[in-house]
Design a protein around this motif. Structure first.
Motif, mmCIF file in Angstrom:
data_model
loop_
_atom_site.group_PDB
_atom_site.id
_atom_site.type_symbol
_atom_site.label_atom_id
_atom_site.label_comp_id
_atom_site.label_asym_id
_atom_site.label_seq_id
_atom_site.Cartn_x
_atom_site.Cartn_y
_atom_site.Cartn_z
ATOM 1 N N ARG A 190 0.831 -1.209 0.000
ATOM 2 C CA ARG A 190 0.000 0.000 0.000
ATOM 3 C C ARG A 190 0.865 1.258 0.000
ATOM 4 N N LEU A 191 1.838 1.281 0.902
ATOM 5 C CA LEU A 191 2.717 2.438 1.037
ATOM 6 C C LEU A 191 3.463 2.701 -0.263
ATOM 7 N N GLN A 192 3.978 1.664 -0.880
ATOM 8 C CA GLN A 192 4.729 1.831 -2.118
ATOM 9 C C GLN A 192 3.838 2.306 -3.254
ATOM 10 N N GLN A 193 2.647 1.708 -3.368
ATOM 11 C CA GLN A 193 1.762 2.070 -4.473
ATOM 12 C C GLN A 193 1.245 3.496 -4.358
ATOM 13 N N ASP A 194 0.946 3.956 -3.153
ATOM 14 C CA ASP A 194 0.306 5.259 -2.987
ATOM 15 C C ASP A 194 1.296 6.404 -2.809
ATOM 16 N N THR A 195 2.564 6.103 -2.487
ATOM 17 C CA THR A 195 3.535 7.183 -2.276
ATOM 18 C C THR A 195 4.812 7.033 -3.090
ATOM 19 N N GLY A 196 5.071 5.859 -3.663
ATOM 20 C CA GLY A 196 6.333 5.631 -4.359
ATOM 21 C C GLY A 196 7.501 5.349 -3.432
ATOM 22 N N TYR A 197 7.228 5.106 -2.163
ATOM 23 C CA TYR A 197 8.283 4.877 -1.173
ATOM 24 C C TYR A 197 9.092 3.624 -1.481
ATOM 25 N N LYS A 198 10.420 3.745 -1.302
ATOM 26 C CA LYS A 198 11.320 2.594 -1.326
ATOM 27 C C LYS A 198 12.340 2.768 -0.207
ATOM 28 N N PRO A 199 12.562 1.730 0.601
ATOM 29 C CA PRO A 199 13.584 1.847 1.644
ATOM 30 C C PRO A 199 14.954 2.098 1.022
ATOM 31 N N GLU A 200 15.731 2.974 1.649
ATOM 32 C CA GLU A 200 17.060 3.300 1.141
ATOM 33 C C GLU A 200 18.175 2.653 1.962
ATOM 34 N N TYR A 201 17.838 2.128 3.152
ATOM 35 C CA TYR A 201 18.860 1.603 4.057
ATOM 36 C C TYR A 201 18.689 0.105 4.258
ATOM 37 N N ASP A 202 19.725 -0.667 3.858
ATOM 38 C CA ASP A 202 19.770 -2.069 4.250
ATOM 39 C C ASP A 202 20.545 -2.163 5.561
ATOM 40 N N ALA A 203 20.716 -3.378 6.078
ATOM 41 C CA ALA A 203 21.371 -3.546 7.375
ATOM 42 C C ALA A 203 22.790 -3.001 7.362
ATOM 43 N N GLU A 204 23.526 -3.213 6.267
ATOM 44 C CA GLU A 204 24.920 -2.794 6.203
ATOM 45 C C GLU A 204 25.039 -1.269 6.231
ATOM 46 N N ARG A 205 24.242 -0.596 5.422
ATOM 47 C CA ARG A 205 24.329 0.862 5.389
ATOM 48 C C ARG A 205 23.859 1.466 6.708
ATOM 49 N N ALA A 206 22.786 0.908 7.267
ATOM 50 C CA ALA A 206 22.252 1.428 8.522
ATOM 51 C C ALA A 206 23.256 1.254 9.658
ATOM 52 N N ALA A 207 23.836 0.063 9.783
ATOM 53 C CA ALA A 207 24.780 -0.189 10.864
ATOM 54 C C ALA A 207 25.997 0.718 10.759
ATOM 55 N N ALA A 208 26.528 0.878 9.567
ATOM 56 C CA ALA A 208 27.714 1.714 9.382
ATOM 57 C C ALA A 208 27.424 3.166 9.753
ATOM 58 N N GLU A 209 26.290 3.681 9.321
ATOM 59 C CA GLU A 209 25.965 5.079 9.613
ATOM 60 C C GLU A 209 25.676 5.282 11.095
ATOM 61 N N TYR A 210 24.963 4.331 11.706
ATOM 62 C CA TYR A 210 24.602 4.443 13.117
ATOM 63 C C TYR A 210 25.859 4.408 13.992
ATOM 64 N N ILE A 211 26.758 3.494 13.705
ATOM 65 C CA ILE A 211 27.999 3.411 14.481
ATOM 66 C C ILE A 211 28.819 4.684 14.319
ATOM 67 N N ALA A 212 28.909 5.197 13.097
ATOM 68 C CA ALA A 212 29.655 6.433 12.866
ATOM 69 C C ALA A 212 29.045 7.593 13.643
ATOM 70 N N TRP A 213 27.730 7.636 13.705
ATOM 71 C CA TRP A 213 27.030 8.701 14.438
ATOM 72 C C TRP A 213 27.353 8.638 15.926
ATOM 73 N N LEU A 214 27.365 7.436 16.483
ATOM 74 C CA LEU A 214 27.692 7.273 17.889
ATOM 75 C C LEU A 214 29.156 7.606 18.167
#
Length: 315
Positions: free
Chosen positions: A285-309
């Motif tokens: 529903r979310l994808q069809q009505d807004t065009g949303y696509k997740p941009e963060y997989d586990a690898e990108r999220a973990a790397a950015e989160y650790i760098a932020w901390l």
């Protein structure tokens, strides 16, 4: 301008950032502060100090700003629970939700987005995608999904009798910069914090001991905020309830592998032996009505989160 309750909070701050990036001005309503955060100074944003349990104070915000939409992310539930005043706390929790709807009606707001939770699906035994039209059990294991289920029902009633478009956001397990919860419902945030600090994770606060195979729909907070912003600004929505998540199940083992790409000697391994259930949110529903696509997989999220901390941020 879009009024965002809880706009300085974890999901709220990232939602505000997404709304600003999409060209919308924001009014942030907070109970404790009226100061614009340093990172938002100069942006099209205002912060108003008001308690949403106080209807008059909330309505006064509309006298100072032209509010065109509302994203309600502040708690409309007894949280944290107050054992000495359970009835009064419940009354205030439900009253705060109705105050938001009263303000929307008085201001002529067309759309109100309200935070719900993946927890409303608790008790569904089937694995695989959790869809918005799935029948939900009339029970809940925790105060948060309990009040979110009640809220969704109230939202439907208010939408029917007022004509306001009220949208429920069933938000998945969200993690990332600014998360104040730690290991509350899932292990990932504490695993990240432990890796960034070079310590072993404290997972004693989880309801059940975690295992490597345990999985949940994990959504990086920047994706969550962007999805909520897209739902608020979409020209047309075809449903009242939307799942907000990554659309896949991420295991603790995947998170651990992603962490070790950044911190190879991190002491974050978990035992095997979990149930290995693979439930996740269907985000069609979310994808069809807004065009949303997740941009963060586990690898990108973990790397950015650790760098932020590691940059010295507290959460």
């Amino acid at each position: 301008m879009i009024l965002v309750t809880g706009g300085l909070g974890f999901i709220g701050s990232h939602t505000v950032r997404a709304l600003l990036d999409m060209g919308e001005g924001c009014v942030l309503v907070q109970r404790r502060t009226g100061e614009v955060p340093a990172g938002l100074v100069g942006e099209n944003v205002a912060v108003e100090r008001a308690d949403i349990t106080d209807l008059d104070a909330l309505l006064d915000v509309g006298k100072r700003h032209k509010i065109t939409g509302i994203v309600h992310l502040a708690f409309s539930m007894p949280w944290p629970p107050a054992p000495d005043q359970p009835i009064e706390q419940t009354r205030k929790a439900l009253g705060s939700l109705l105050n938001i709807m009263q303000a929307a009606q008085d201001w002529g707001v067309a759309r109100v987005g309200v935070a719900s939770t993946i927890g409303v699906y608790s008790g569904i035994a089937d694995e695989g995608p959790l869809r918005e039209d799935s029948p939900l059990p009339m029970t809940a294991p925790h105060v948060i999904p309990t009040f979110k289920k009640i809220g969704e029902m109230l939202n439907g009633h208010v939408a029917d009798v007022t004509g306001i478009e009220v949208i429920n956001h069933r938000i998945s397990g969200t993690w990332g910069p600014g998360d104040p919860h730690g290991a509350m419902f899932f292990a990932a945030p504490e695993l990240i914090h432990a890796a960034a600090k070079g310590t072993e994770p404290d997972l004693s606060t989880l309801f059940v001991p975690p295992h490597a195979e345990d999985a949940i729909d994990l959504c990086y907070v920047k994706d969550t905020g962007r999805a909520i912003a897209l739902l608020q600004l979409a020209d047309r929505l075809n449903h009242r309830t939307y799942n907000v998540g990554s659309g896949r199940a991420t295991t603790n083992a995947e998170i651990i592998a992603a962490i070790k790409q950044v911190v190879p000697d991190a002491r974050v391994d978990l035992p095997t032996g979990g149930l290995g259930r693979q439930s996740y949110l269907d985000i069609t529903r979310l994808q069809q009505d807004t065009g949303y696509k997740p941009e963060y997989d586990a690898e990108r999220a973990a790397a950015e989160y650790i760098a932020w901390l590691r940059a010295g941020n507290e959460y």
